[in-house]
Design a protein around this motif. Structure first.
Motif, short mmCIF file in Angstrom:
data_model
loop_
_atom_site.label_atom_id
_atom_site.label_comp_id
_atom_site.label_asym_id
_atom_site.label_seq_id
_atom_site.Cartn_x
_atom_site.Cartn_y
_atom_site.Cartn_z
N SER A 13 -0.12 6.47 4.08
CA SER A 13 -0.36 5.05 4.36
C SER A 13 0.96 4.31 4.24
N LYS A 29 1.99 7.00 -6.67
CA LYS A 29 1.08 8.11 -6.96
C LYS A 29 1.71 9.46 -6.62
N ARG A 30 2.55 9.47 -5.61
CA ARG A 30 3.20 10.70 -5.17
C ARG A 30 4.58 10.89 -5.82
N GLU A 64 1.12 4.24 -2.81
CA GLU A 64 1.03 5.66 -2.50
C GLU A 64 2.25 6.41 -3.02
N ASP A 93 0.84 -1.21 0.00
CA ASP A 93 0.00 0.00 0.00
C ASP A 93 0.87 1.26 0.00
#
Length: 140
Positions: A126, A82-83, A79, A75
């Motif tokens: 997360s 995506k970042r 993240e 997870d």
């Protein structure tokens, strides 16, 4: 004399049992800690590769550098993917504040890796960044 001998034997027996228990506790704790380290497959599943980046350093040199960033879970990897634009921004800003001196030796590179880990963890929600690895490095 019989009573003294019996007391001594009982005391030695108790100390032996307690000593064996303490030894077993520490031995089992160490083996469990060693097995809690992630396998290389787990590390790779939770890692993100950042392609080579080029930027100027504060000391007027430039650097080409790439990273593999290990996260705490799948997870957290998602993240970080995506970042990635934020992570690249953080990396470029931090590196451009450094000089060639800051990258000297393994201690310098380790300090840069630790600083980037802390900065990246500031934006993670997360999971977290466990390690930052410099995978290529050219300083000119």
């Amino acid at each position: 004399m019989n009573k003294v001998l019996l007391t001594t034997l009982v005391t030695l027996s108790i100390l032996t049992v307690v000593g064996a228990g303490v030894f077993a506790y520490f031995f089992l704790t160490d083996s469990q800690a060693a097995s809690s380290e992630p396998t290389i497959d787990e590390v790779l599943e939770a890692s993100v590769d950042f392609e080579e980046m080029t930027t100027n350093l504060m000391s007027d040199e430039f650097i080409r550098i790439s990273f593999k960033i290990q996260t705490s879970s799948a997870d957290a990897k998602e993240e970080l993917d995506k970042r990635s634009f934020q992570a690249k921004n953080i990396i470029l800003k931090k590196i451009s504040d450094l000089s060639a001196e800051d990258f000297k030796g393994s201690e310098g590179k380790a300090a840069v890796e630790n600083t980037l880990r802390e900065k990246l963890n500031a934006v993670m929600q997360s999971g977290r960044v466990e390690r930052v690895y410099i995978t290529s490095f050219v300083l000119q």
